[in-house]
Each structure stands twice: as C-alpha cells, then as structure tokens.
Enzyme design. Structure first.
Site, PDB file in Angstrom:
ATOM      1  N   GLU A 304      80.964 106.981  24.197  1.00  0.00           N
ATOM      2  CA  GLU A 304      82.019 106.888  25.209  1.00  0.00           C
ATOM      3  C   GLU A 304      81.787 108.474  26.064  1.00  0.00           C
ATOM      4  O   GLU A 304      82.223 109.070  26.449  1.00  0.00           O
ATOM      5  CB  GLU A 304      83.410 107.404  24.394  1.00  0.00           C
ATOM      6  CG  GLU A 304      84.059 107.101  23.538  1.00  0.00           C
ATOM      7  CD  GLU A 304      85.757 107.238  22.430  1.00  0.00           C
ATOM      8  OE1 GLU A 304      85.744 108.490  22.487  1.00  0.00           O
ATOM      9  OE2 GLU A 304      86.215 106.223  22.088  1.00  0.00           O
ATOM     10  N   ARG A 349      84.278  95.366  18.160  1.00  0.00           N
ATOM     11  CA  ARG A 349      84.237  96.963  17.971  1.00  0.00           C
ATOM     12  C   ARG A 349      83.724  97.830  16.271  1.00  0.00           C
ATOM     13  O   ARG A 349      83.176  98.659  16.144  1.00  0.00           O
ATOM     14  CB  ARG A 349      85.080  97.140  18.943  1.00  0.00           C
ATOM     15  CG  ARG A 349      85.512  99.139  19.045  1.00  0.00           C
ATOM     16  CD  ARG A 349      85.645  99.665  20.078  1.00  0.00           C
ATOM     17  NE  ARG A 349      86.392 100.992  19.295  1.00  0.00           N
ATOM     18  CZ  ARG A 349      87.109 101.848  20.125  1.00  0.00           C
ATOM     19  NH1 ARG A 349      88.149 101.444  21.269  1.00  0.00           N
ATOM     20  NH2 ARG A 349      87.614 102.964  19.423  1.00  0.00           N
ATOM     21  N   ASP A 378      89.810 103.242  14.616  1.00  0.00           N
ATOM     22  CA  ASP A 378      89.341 104.518  15.294  1.00  0.00           C
ATOM     23  C   ASP A 378      90.981 105.221  14.467  1.00  0.00           C
ATOM     24  O   ASP A 378      92.113 105.302  15.948  1.00  0.00           O
ATOM     25  CB  ASP A 378      89.544 104.708  16.808  1.00  0.00           C
ATOM     26  CG  ASP A 378      89.893 105.907  17.623  1.00  0.00           C
ATOM     27  OD1 ASP A 378      89.781 107.161  16.655  1.00  0.00           O
ATOM     28  OD2 ASP A 378      89.621 106.044  18.959  1.00  0.00           O
ATOM     29  N   GLU A 400      85.520 111.393   8.263  1.00  0.00           N
ATOM     30  CA  GLU A 400      86.330 111.639   9.061  1.00  0.00           C
ATOM     31  C   GLU A 400      87.521 112.310   9.185  1.00  0.00           C
ATOM     32  O   GLU A 400      88.305 110.248   8.810  1.00  0.00           O
ATOM     33  CB  GLU A 400      85.572 111.499  10.312  1.00  0.00           C
ATOM     34  CG  GLU A 400      85.988 112.588  11.421  1.00  0.00           C
ATOM     35  CD  GLU A 400      85.620 112.214  12.765  1.00  0.00           C
ATOM     36  OE1 GLU A 400      83.939 112.678  12.597  1.00  0.00           O
ATOM     37  OE2 GLU A 400      85.976 112.369  13.946  1.00  0.00           O
ATOM     38  N   GLU A 406      97.382 111.558  16.606  1.00  0.00           N
ATOM     39  CA  GLU A 406      97.030 111.439  18.299  1.00  0.00           C
ATOM     40  C   GLU A 406      97.855 109.670  17.915  1.00  0.00           C
ATOM     41  O   GLU A 406      97.819 108.886  18.882  1.00  0.00           O
ATOM     42  CB  GLU A 406      95.132 110.753  18.183  1.00  0.00           C
ATOM     43  CG  GLU A 406      95.377 109.934  19.707  1.00  0.00           C
ATOM     44  CD  GLU A 406      93.479 109.776  19.846  1.00  0.00           C
ATOM     45  OE1 GLU A 406      92.773 110.362  19.184  1.00  0.00           O
ATOM     46  OE2 GLU A 406      93.847 109.258  21.188  1.00  0.00           O
TER      47      GLU A 406
HETATM   48  C1  GCU Z   1      89.140 108.878  19.931  1.00  0.00           C
HETATM   49  C2  GCU Z   1      89.964 109.781  20.717  1.00  0.00           C
HETATM   50  C3  GCU Z   1      88.964 110.601  21.924  1.00  0.00           C
HETATM   51  C4  GCU Z   1      87.656 111.467  20.524  1.00  0.00           C
HETATM   52  C5  GCU Z   1      87.544 109.827  19.831  1.00  0.00           C
HETATM   53  C6  GCU Z   1      85.982 110.885  19.265  1.00  0.00           C
HETATM   54  O1  GCU Z   1      88.659 107.980  21.050  1.00  0.00           O
HETATM   55  O2  GCU Z   1      90.815 109.440  21.882  1.00  0.00           O
HETATM   56  O3  GCU Z   1      89.673 111.946  22.549  1.00  0.00           O
HETATM   57  O4  GCU Z   1      86.631 111.967  21.574  1.00  0.00           O
HETATM   58  O5  GCU Z   1      88.121 109.360  18.807  1.00  0.00           O
HETATM   59  O6  GCU Z   1      86.453 110.738  17.857  1.00  0.00           O
HETATM   60  O7  GCU Z   1      85.098 110.604  19.294  1.00  0.00           O
END
Ligand code: GCU
Length: 703
Positions: A304, A349, A378, A400, A406
C-alpha cells in the site's frame, strides 16, 4: 423525545463525573466492587517481604487496592505471617515462607504463576508464586479476577502459563495523535508532552494490559513515520518504556524502511548497501542505549505504498534480514508483515501474501517473525484462515488480528470478536489433521482499539475485544464464550453476565449477515470504510474495488478462487471441501465460488433467497439484541446502560442501511424480485450511492 434524551444524557454525564459510584467505563474490567458477604475470602494479611521489587511492587499495590475495595477492609501488610489467614506472595528467592513450601513450579515458564491454597504454621494462606516476579504479578491479577468473577477459588495447586511469548498490541497511532482506523478519540501517546509529562493514564493502560497478560506494545502506525527514530523521539519512547516496564510490557516501534534516506540523509535504503546496514546498526544501538529492553520493530514494506526492499530489487527476506541483523546484536526481534499485495500482479489478491512469503520460508534470520493477518485479505468480517498458517515450516509466525473494528461497524456496533478469532485459531491447518492454526504460532498481535476516550475503546462493549485479545494470546484454547463470560462478569457484574454473553456470542455473526453473508467480502465504502459500497468500481487499483471482490453480475455472484488457483495454497483436505460449491460450507460459499443467483443451497433456497434472508436476519438480530439489552435496564448502572442503548439503536439503523443498500444494488445487477415476505429497500439505489461521510473517523491512511 430528543430533548428528553439530551437531558437524560446530560444528567448521566454529570452523575458519571461527579459521583464515585457512577460508572463511565474508565475502570475497564478492574472495577473491584465490594463483594457480597458470601463471596468474601478471609485475608487479614498480605505477606510480601520485598514489596518494592520490580513487578512485586505492582502486584502488591494492585492486591492492596483491589482487596480493600472488594473485601471492605484493609489487610495488614508485612513481612511476617502473624494473622490467622493471609495472602503470601513472591518467589522462593524473595519470600522465605514460600521457599519453605517447595512449591512445584513445573513446567518451567518464566511468566507462569502458581496459586496454592495451603496452611503455614496452622494459618490458612493463599500463596501466589512463580519462577520470576513477573509470574507473581500475573498471578496477582489472576487472583483479583477470580474474586471479582465470583467463582470459587481452586482448592488445590493451580498453574497457569502463557502459551505464547509474544502477546502484542499494535497501535496504529500517528505522531500527530491521530489514529489510523481509530474510533476512540486520539492516541493515548501524547508525543508533544513526552518525555517531560507522562499521563498517569499510561499506568492504568499498563495495569489493564498486565491484567490480561499483554507483554508488548508497538506504539506507532504500520504506515510509519521515520521521525519516531529521531533522537528526541527516542527520548519520548523511553519515557513510555520506563512507565510500562514495571508491568512486564516491552515497547516496540514501527520502522520505516526508507528511514536511512529520510533521517540519515543517505541516497538509498537498499538493504545490501553497507552504509544502509551501518545506519540501521547505529540507530538500533542508539535506541538500546536509552531503552535496554527495547523489543524491536514491526515493518510494513512494499505494501500500500510503503517503501521496502523491492524498491531496490531485493526480496522481503533480504530487507528483513538487514534490519534483523542490527536488532540481533541487541537481542531485539523484527516482526515483518505479510500483508502485501500488488495491483500489477495479475493474481487474486487473497493469494499474494502466500505467493510472496512461502518461497522465502527458511530464508529469514532467526529473530524475524512473519506477521500474518488472520485471513488472507484484510480483517474482513468473515474470511477463511490465511493459508500461510501451517505453511511456514521454518519461519515463526505471529497472527495479526484487528481489535479496532474497521470492518465491523466502528465503535458504535456491538461485535464481539472473540468468536471470530477463535474461528481462525481453532481451524485445522490440514483438514482432519491434528495441527490447528494456534499450534503454528509464536504469538498474537492485535491492532489496538484504544484511544483517549474516557472509556478507552469508544464503546463499552469494545473493551471486550481488548480483553479477549490478551486472554486468547495467553491461552488460545480458552474459548470465546468463557472469555466473554469472564469479561461480562467483571464489567457488568455476575447478575447480568448470562444475557450479556448471549448477545456477545451472536453479535459478530449478525454483522456478517447484514454486511456480507455467504462469504462475500470487502464491500465497504471507499477510504474510511464506513457503510456499504458494493457498487464501488472507480478506484485507482482494481484490487481496492468491491466489484473486484464480489464479481456480481446479471447471472451470478462470488469469486472463483478454485479457477484462480488460490485454493491450491491450502492443504489437500481443505482443497476437497472448498473445491466444490456443494461441499463448501455456506458461510464461505461466495468466497471460493462464483455461482448463479439461482444456485440451490441444501436448504432448498437459492443463493439470492438466502442472501436476502441473511441480510434481513442480521438486522433482526440487532433488534433482538436491543430488546435484550433494554431488559437489563435497572440491572446495570444507568450511564453505561444508556450509552449502550443508544449505540444499539445506531447499529440497528445502520444494519438496515447495509441491508437495504446491498439488496438494492444486487437487484440492480440480477433484476430479481425479492423473495416473498421480505421488505423492499426503503430508498432507491441512487440514494444509497449518494450518501457520503467525508469525516467518518479513522481514515488517516495516505499510502
Ligand atoms: C487495511 C487498512 C489500512 C492499513 C492496512 C494495513 O488496509 O485499511 O488502514 O494500513 O490494512 O494493515 O497495513
């Protein structure tokens, strides 16, 4: 009506802040209320010869406060046993009375404790001991918990040891005090005032964690800011570490892979560059000079938008090993996240973490732990367990989980996550095999749901998820229901525990039903992830769009992960079960298969009929929870009862929003009428699409 409510809220708030008896949730599960006479044990004396020793000091002071409040009198404190009954605590080294008892401390585990009801010189005593003082501290918290829970104390030796060495909280807290995916106010780390001022609240945070066995905390966001490694921030971290240490909690930080460039002024962060390697060694040494027991780092790399070794054509192992080598010199560990995916890879993914990490198994240094989310995508309300569990034979893995909700309704929806985590932990890695996911782990890390809100977690029920994290990391086979029962007794009192637990146990499934039944996933609105957005198809990356995940069209719905090859990552038994729609459990059907809307389930219903039924069931489950909670009025304290009632009302409204918006969207694809007896969505699809919530909390992700 609204005015009346406001007034009531105001009165309750005033009551909560002015009266010692009113409850606002700050005390969490450590409320230490006066026990009914029948439950009070006789403890006239606490014998602890070295009450100022590390960990014993904390144990001793917690016992003193807790017992005084629960028993209604203060026990005498001293070195000698003079009264007829008492509590004797310490290690054999620190307490002669205990040395004389030769308590069996096996099996050896330095964090374990032993409780022994016995007599010394004809006096009835409760002994709490361990190999190490940290065990004694855990035993003290256990003892206080047993008394509060209201169940009898064991009548013979009781031994308890944590299953995992690593029992971690991961704060996703930024240096400006915003919290990524945080729904409970600001970060509890006030970086601006640190190190000179440490909020006393941090001590309560430490007590709460110690009481459930959490022994590590990562202070900063995985989307890391290199600045936390700057000298002045190391001083700030040191102040937090010094405060948490007495409670057996180590401090960790997130390390930004590009820190050598951003902080060190180097031209590269290439892990094979000697200058980069030296930079990390120096930085790590600098941290350990200040914090001798610093835990180590968590790294999110090449995920990301975060920098990582792949920016330099190096593998995750090469990147991890370079930082791990620096940490190894000081005894630190590196938790390297497996949450990686790339839109340039033309692969499902859900398959990408395994594809990336399985070939690297055996290539990591011994102080690297791969941190794997419970499911392959996720933290969605339902996913199968990640195929990496059980697949990494030579690399330790940490599970984790996400305590902050969320994807399960933020702070306002009641969703107890113990059941969800138990589902992943108790999964057999090989169907019908003996090994469970929990057997493959080195520890559990939970993304924190803690913030500056008075009640810590944004809602009273969300405290249960913090509690469950610690308890399941201590012993993952405890069972979600037992943990919920403990928590409910501690938090609301024994009288209402049964109905509270019953709500908790059903709550996660209700969220699954009203947000994404039958294995649907990742259907939320963009950015903040608040509310439904199954129609979203316009994001920069295909694998961020809900339409990528549900694959719904005129003819059918679901992601064919057999065709995509993802199923092959699981062991053979699972491949057979999940390989065909007929044998796949309904709750994962659309996760693994794309089926026609008219596909018939064993119940005789079509997928479409079942989906509508489940969405509706999810909403009515929330209505039932509301009604059940309403019945507890007068049986729980007024302030928390009121707040929870209000939140349940929000949840019911939003569950209906999810249901109606989703059904309206699916109908726009399949053109099917609603099955008989089901209410149509209240508004049009366009209306649901037009809803926007730019300021929904927790959306600080800029990567
Ligand atoms: C999800 C989440 C992000 C976070 C990511 C992660 O995508 O929306 O905010 O950074 O997980 O676990 O790194």
């Amino acid at each position: 009506m609204v005015l009346f409510r406001r007034l009531l809220m105001l009165m309750l708030t005033v009551a909560a802040s002015s009266s010692l008896l009113a409850e606002d949730g700050y005390e969490l599960w450590m409320r230490y209320r006066l026990l009914p006479k029948s439950k009070r044990v006789a403890i006239s004396q606490i014998v602890c010869p070295n009450p100022t020793d590390r960990h014993l000091k904390e144990a001793h002071s917690e016992l003193k406060t807790g017992l005084e409040a629960m028993l209604g009198y203060s026990a005498k404190v001293g070195e000698k046993l003079t009264k007829q009954d008492g509590l004797v605590i310490g290690t054999a080294l620190s307490n002669k009375l205990i040395a004389g008892l030769n308590v069996d401390l096996q099996p050896f585990n330095d964090e374990a404790f032993v409780y022994l009801p016995t007599t010394i010189n004809g006096k009835r005593v409760h002994v709490i001991t361990g190999q190490d003082q940290i065990g004694v501290m855990y035993g003290a918290f256990w003892f206080l918990r047993q008394l509060q829970i209201g169940k009898p104390l064991p009548n013979k030796r009781y031994y308890s040891a944590p299953r995992y060495k690593l029992r971690m909280l991961n704060h996703w807290d930024n240096l400006n005090r915003s919290v990524e995916r945080g729904y409970a106010g600001q970060s509890i780390w006030d970086w601006h005032k640190l190190p000179d001022y440490v909020d006393p609240r941090i001590i309560d945070y430490a007590r709460a964690n110690a009481s459930i066995g959490i022994n590590g905390t990562v202070l900063t966001n995985v989307n890391a800011n290199a600045m936390v490694l700057r000298a002045d921030y190391i001083q700030k971290t040191k102040a937090v570490a010094d405060t948490l240490r007495p409670y057996g909690i180590k401090v960790y930080l997130t390390a930004r892979f590009s820190a050598p460039i951003e902080l060190g002024g180097l031209k590269t962060a290439d892990p094979l560059d000697p200058q980069v390697q030296q930079w990390w060694k120096d930085k790590v040494a600098e941290i350990y000079r200040e914090i001798h027991d610093f835990g180590g780092f968590v790294v999110k790399a090449n995920s990301e938008g975060q920098p990582g070794p792949q920016n330099y054509g190096r593998s995750h192992a090469e990147g991890a090993n370079m930082i791990a080598d620096a940490l190894a010199l000081e005894g630190g560990i590196l938790m390297w996240r497996a949450f990686v995916y790339d839109d340039k890879t033309p692969v499902d993914r859900a398959a990408q973490a395994y594809n990336e990490f399985k070939p690297l198994d055996g290539k990591f240094r011994s102080n690297v732990i791969v941190q794997v989310k419970n499911g392959p995508i996720d933290f969605q309300p339902r996913e199968p367990f990640s195929p990496l569990f059980g697949a990494l034979d030579k690399t330790p893995a940490l599970m984790e989980v996400q305590a902050t909700k969320e994807y399960l309704g933020f702070a306002t929806h009641l969703a107890y996550l113990g059941t969800m985590w138990q589902e992943a932990l108790a999964s057999a890695t090989r169907l019908r095999g003996k090994e469970k996911v929990l057997d493959t782990l080195t520890g559990i890390a939970g993304v924190s749901n803690i913030g500056s809100d008075r009640n810590w977690c944004g809602s009273h029920f969300d405290q249960a998820n913090w509690y469950a994290l610690g308890r399941l990391a201590w012993e993952p086979t405890l069972g979600a229901e037992k943990v919920a029962d403990e928590w409910a007794r501690l938090t609301f009192g024994t009288a209402v525990a049964k109905p509270v637990v019953s709500m908790m146990i059903r709550s996660r499934e209700a969220v699954v039903d009203y947000t994404g039944p039958l294995g649907l996933t990742h259907l939320m609105a963009t950015g903040h992830h608040y509310g439904p957005g199954p129609w979203v198809d316009n994001l920069g990356r295909a694998d961020w769009n809900p339409v990528y995940f549900h694959r719904g069209d005129r003819d059918g719905i679901g992601f064919d992960r057999v065709g995509a090859g993802t199923l092959k990552q699981y062991a053979p038994g699972w491949r057979e079960i999940w390989g065909k729609p007929e044998t796949t459990p309904e709750n994962l059907l659309l996760w693994f298969h794309h089926v026609p809307w008219s596909y018939r389930l064993p119940s005789g219903k079509t997928v479409w009929e079942e989906m509508v039924a489940r969405y509706t069931q999810g909403v009515s489950e929330v209505a039932t929870m509301r009604a059940e909670w309403a019945k507890l009025k007068g049986k729980t304290d007024a302030f928390r009862h009121f707040q929870i009632s209000e939140f349940l009302e929000i949840q019911e409204k939003e569950a209906k929003w999810w249901r109606d918006a989703s059904i309206a969207y699916w109908q726009s694809l399949n053109g099917l009428p609603l099955p008989k007896g089901f209410e149509p969505p209240e508004y049009t699809l366009d209306y649901y699409k037009s809803i926007s919530n730019p300021y929904a909390p927790g959306n600080t992700h800029t990567g």
